[in-house]
Write a protein that holds these residues in place. Structure first.
Motif, PDB file in Angstrom:
ATOM      1  N   GLU A 123       0.837  -1.189   0.000  1.00 25.51           N
ATOM      2  CA  GLU A 123       0.000   0.000   0.000  1.00 25.51           C
ATOM      3  C   GLU A 123       0.877   1.246   0.000  1.00 25.51           C
ATOM      4  O   GLU A 123       1.953   1.276   0.630  1.00 25.51           O
ATOM      5  CB  GLU A 123      -0.911   0.008   1.222  1.00 25.51           C
ATOM      6  CG  GLU A 123      -1.967  -1.080   1.198  1.00 25.51           C
ATOM      7  CD  GLU A 123      -2.870  -1.024   2.416  1.00 25.51           C
ATOM      8  OE1 GLU A 123      -3.866  -1.766   2.446  1.00 25.51           O
ATOM      9  OE2 GLU A 123      -2.567  -0.236   3.342  1.00 25.51           O
ATOM     10  N   LYS A 124       0.387   2.251  -0.662  1.00 29.49           N
ATOM     11  CA  LYS A 124       1.087   3.535  -0.688  1.00 29.49           C
ATOM     12  C   LYS A 124       1.372   3.998   0.738  1.00 29.49           C
ATOM     13  O   LYS A 124       0.513   3.928   1.618  1.00 29.49           O
ATOM     14  CB  LYS A 124       0.219   4.561  -1.413  1.00 29.49           C
ATOM     15  CG  LYS A 124       0.784   5.959  -1.487  1.00 29.49           C
ATOM     16  CD  LYS A 124      -0.186   6.889  -2.209  1.00 29.49           C
ATOM     17  CE  LYS A 124       0.289   8.330  -2.111  1.00 29.49           C
ATOM     18  NZ  LYS A 124      -0.664   9.257  -2.789  1.00 29.49           N
ATOM     19  N   GLY A 125       2.625   4.429   0.954  1.00 36.28           N
ATOM     20  CA  GLY A 125       3.022   4.914   2.258  1.00 36.28           C
ATOM     21  C   GLY A 125       3.727   3.883   3.121  1.00 36.28           C
ATOM     22  O   GLY A 125       4.368   4.243   4.120  1.00 36.28           O
ATOM     23  N   LYS A 126       3.626   2.605   2.756  1.00 41.39           N
ATOM     24  CA  LYS A 126       4.304   1.565   3.522  1.00 41.39           C
ATOM     25  C   LYS A 126       5.765   1.475   3.096  1.00 41.39           C
ATOM     26  O   LYS A 126       6.150   1.904   2.011  1.00 41.39           O
ATOM     27  CB  LYS A 126       3.636   0.206   3.279  1.00 41.39           C
ATOM     28  CG  LYS A 126       2.179   0.148   3.664  1.00 41.39           C
ATOM     29  CD  LYS A 126       2.034   0.005   5.160  1.00 41.39           C
ATOM     30  CE  LYS A 126       0.573  -0.317   5.508  1.00 41.39           C
ATOM     31  NZ  LYS A 126       0.373  -0.415   6.966  1.00 41.39           N
ATOM     32  N   ASP A 127       6.593   0.881   3.955  1.00 43.35           N
ATOM     33  CA  ASP A 127       7.989   0.617   3.632  1.00 43.35           C
ATOM     34  C   ASP A 127       8.125  -0.808   3.095  1.00 43.35           C
ATOM     35  O   ASP A 127       7.402  -1.713   3.506  1.00 43.35           O
ATOM     36  CB  ASP A 127       8.861   0.738   4.883  1.00 43.35           C
ATOM     37  CG  ASP A 127       8.856   2.137   5.487  1.00 43.35           C
ATOM     38  OD1 ASP A 127       9.397   2.293   6.598  1.00 43.35           O
ATOM     39  OD2 ASP A 127       8.302   3.063   4.853  1.00 43.35           O
ATOM     40  N   VAL A 128       9.075  -0.990   2.161  1.00 41.96           N
ATOM     41  CA  VAL A 128       9.337  -2.333   1.634  1.00 41.96           C
ATOM     42  C   VAL A 128      10.837  -2.599   1.632  1.00 41.96           C
ATOM     43  O   VAL A 128      11.648  -1.668   1.512  1.00 41.96           O
ATOM     44  CB  VAL A 128       8.779  -2.538   0.206  1.00 41.96           C
ATOM     45  CG1 VAL A 128       7.271  -2.466   0.187  1.00 41.96           C
ATOM     46  CG2 VAL A 128       9.386  -1.545  -0.775  1.00 41.96           C
ATOM     47  N   GLU A 129      11.166  -3.876   1.750  1.00 43.38           N
ATOM     48  CA  GLU A 129      12.561  -4.318   1.659  1.00 43.38           C
ATOM     49  C   GLU A 129      12.677  -5.377   0.576  1.00 43.38           C
ATOM     50  O   GLU A 129      11.915  -6.348   0.570  1.00 43.38           O
ATOM     51  CB  GLU A 129      13.030  -4.906   2.994  1.00 43.38           C
ATOM     52  CG  GLU A 129      13.297  -3.872   4.070  1.00 43.38           C
ATOM     53  CD  GLU A 129      13.961  -4.483   5.284  1.00 43.38           C
ATOM     54  OE1 GLU A 129      14.379  -3.706   6.169  1.00 43.38           O
ATOM     55  OE2 GLU A 129      14.067  -5.730   5.377  1.00 43.38           O
ATOM     56  N   LEU A 130      13.624  -5.188  -0.298  1.00 42.61           N
ATOM     57  CA  LEU A 130      13.892  -6.135  -1.365  1.00 42.61           C
ATOM     58  C   LEU A 130      15.280  -6.727  -1.137  1.00 42.61           C
ATOM     59  O   LEU A 130      16.230  -5.996  -0.834  1.00 42.61           O
ATOM     60  CB  LEU A 130      13.838  -5.437  -2.734  1.00 42.61           C
ATOM     61  CG  LEU A 130      12.626  -4.532  -2.989  1.00 42.61           C
ATOM     62  CD1 LEU A 130      12.714  -3.905  -4.372  1.00 42.61           C
ATOM     63  CD2 LEU A 130      11.328  -5.275  -2.804  1.00 42.61           C
ATOM     64  N   ARG A 131      15.381  -8.045  -1.325  1.00 46.10           N
ATOM     65  CA  ARG A 131      16.627  -8.735  -0.991  1.00 46.10           C
ATOM     66  C   ARG A 131      17.316  -9.275  -2.230  1.00 46.10           C
ATOM     67  O   ARG A 131      16.659  -9.728  -3.169  1.00 46.10           O
ATOM     68  CB  ARG A 131      16.318  -9.876  -0.021  1.00 46.10           C
ATOM     69  CG  ARG A 131      17.504 -10.740   0.365  1.00 46.10           C
ATOM     70  CD  ARG A 131      17.058 -11.951   1.159  1.00 46.10           C
ATOM     71  NE  ARG A 131      18.130 -12.919   1.307  1.00 46.10           N
ATOM     72  CZ  ARG A 131      18.852 -13.074   2.413  1.00 46.10           C
ATOM     73  NH1 ARG A 131      18.597 -12.338   3.491  1.00 46.10           N
ATOM     74  NH2 ARG A 131      19.813 -13.988   2.464  1.00 46.10           N
ATOM     75  N   CYS A 132      18.637  -9.252  -2.188  1.00 47.97           N
ATOM     76  CA  CYS A 132      19.436  -9.805  -3.288  1.00 47.97           C
ATOM     77  C   CYS A 132      20.565 -10.657  -2.715  1.00 47.97           C
ATOM     78  O   CYS A 132      21.336 -10.190  -1.869  1.00 47.97           O
ATOM     79  CB  CYS A 132      20.024  -8.681  -4.140  1.00 47.97           C
ATOM     80  SG  CYS A 132      21.190  -9.265  -5.412  1.00 47.97           S
ATOM     81  N   ASP A 133      20.656 -11.895  -3.217  1.00 50.43           N
ATOM     82  CA  ASP A 133      21.737 -12.817  -2.863  1.00 50.43           C
ATOM     83  C   ASP A 133      22.623 -12.976  -4.099  1.00 50.43           C
ATOM     84  O   ASP A 133      22.220 -13.637  -5.066  1.00 50.43           O
ATOM     85  CB  ASP A 133      21.164 -14.187  -2.490  1.00 50.43           C
ATOM     86  CG  ASP A 133      21.380 -14.523  -1.057  1.00 50.43           C
ATOM     87  OD1 ASP A 133      20.384 -14.798  -0.375  1.00 50.43           O
ATOM     88  OD2 ASP A 133      22.542 -14.517  -0.637  1.00 50.43           O
ATOM     89  N   PRO A 134      23.807 -12.400  -4.099  1.00 51.18           N
ATOM     90  CA  PRO A 134      24.644 -12.470  -5.309  1.00 51.18           C
ATOM     91  C   PRO A 134      25.315 -13.827  -5.448  1.00 51.18           C
ATOM     92  O   PRO A 134      25.228 -14.670  -4.563  1.00 51.18           O
ATOM     93  CB  PRO A 134      25.681 -11.376  -5.056  1.00 51.18           C
ATOM     94  CG  PRO A 134      25.838 -11.377  -3.568  1.00 51.18           C
ATOM     95  CD  PRO A 134      24.464 -11.666  -3.017  1.00 51.18           C
ATOM     96  N   ILE A 135      25.979 -13.999  -6.559  1.00 50.71           N
ATOM     97  CA  ILE A 135      26.769 -15.206  -6.758  1.00 50.71           C
ATOM     98  C   ILE A 135      27.937 -15.194  -5.775  1.00 50.71           C
ATOM     99  O   ILE A 135      28.589 -14.150  -5.586  1.00 50.71           O
ATOM    100  CB  ILE A 135      27.266 -15.283  -8.212  1.00 50.71           C
ATOM    101  CG1 ILE A 135      26.080 -15.516  -9.151  1.00 50.71           C
ATOM    102  CG2 ILE A 135      28.311 -16.381  -8.393  1.00 50.71           C
ATOM    103  CD1 ILE A 135      26.413 -15.452 -10.622  1.00 50.71           C
TER     104      ILE A 135
END
Lengths: 115, 114
Positions: free
Chosen positions: B14-26
């Motif tokens: 929802e607009k206004g919420k915080d999000v976290e996106l994760r990345c696991d590299p090689i």
């Protein structure tokens, strides 16, 4: 400023026909150049890269590209297109030096393949 | 792992919420990159990590965007107070150190802000 131009937004070819996707770059030094392919819902896959030496580079899936410094071009070619080649293709130049190391992408060319 | 892994693959917020996106590299790749892909904007560079430091964060669009990398491995991209214009696919890539390598991209996180 460094940039990459892909003049063709959308191209349609018949299966078995030859293909050439155009890419022009603007970069002050010796360019490091790349072609990536993106299938729907997928990340980008590296097709081939040019750093130095032979100006004709071979890549995966039968693709090749030719670096022409005089024309600031790095066009992608394939002698005979397969239906599975339908995807979006991105040309990129590497901007590096100092604190930076990043790919600058063109806007992409969407390839459709007719049976 | 064998490739670059990103999670979640899809996120609706929802607009206004915080999000976290994760990345696991090689494993062993010292360089890590975040890009954003959206209609009309193409592929935009966001940030570059070398080890745990970010020498180039020039592409972060506003101070609502931040990223960190710990242990020279996993990276998290955080978007605070999400806006509808943040809707896009966020791609992570990694590479060995040096210029003579292409990047390996993950499949991305599709973020939709409603």
């Amino acid at each position: 400023a460094q940039s990459v131009t892909q003049p063709d937004i959308h191209i349609t070819v018949s299966e078995g026909a030859s293909l050439e996707l155009r890419c022009n770059y603007s970069y002050g030094a010796t360019p490091y150049l790349f072609w990536y392919v993106q299938s729907p819902g997928q990340g980008l896959q590296l097709l081939l890269k040019y750093f130095s030496g032979d100006t004709l580079v071979q890549g995966i899936k039968g693709f090749e590209a030719e670096f022409k410094r005089s024309q600031s071009s790095f066009n992608l070619r394939k002698p005979s297109v397969h239906w599975s080649d339908a995807a979006e293709y991105f040309c990129a130049v590497l901007l590096y030096g100092g604190a930076t190391n990043k790919l600058i992408f063109g806007t992409g060319t969407l390839l459709a393949v007719q049976p | 792992g064998a490739g670059v892994s990103q999670s979640p693959s899809n996120k609706v917020t929802e607009k206004g919420k915080d999000v976290e996106l994760r990345c696991d590299p090689i494993s062993g790749h010292t360089a890590l990159y975040w890009y954003r892909q959206s209609l009309g904007q193409g592929l935009e560079f966001l940030i570059y990590f070398q080890g745990n430091s970010a020498p180039d964060k020039s592409g972060l669009p506003s101070d609502r965007f931040s990223a960190e990398r710990t242990g020279g491995s996993v990276s998290t991209l955080t978007i605070q107070r999400t806006q509808q214009e943040d809707s896009a696919v966020y791609l992570c890539a990694s590479s060995p150190s040096g210029q003579n390598y292409g990047y390996t991209f993950g499949s991305g996180t599709r973020l939709t802000v409603v």
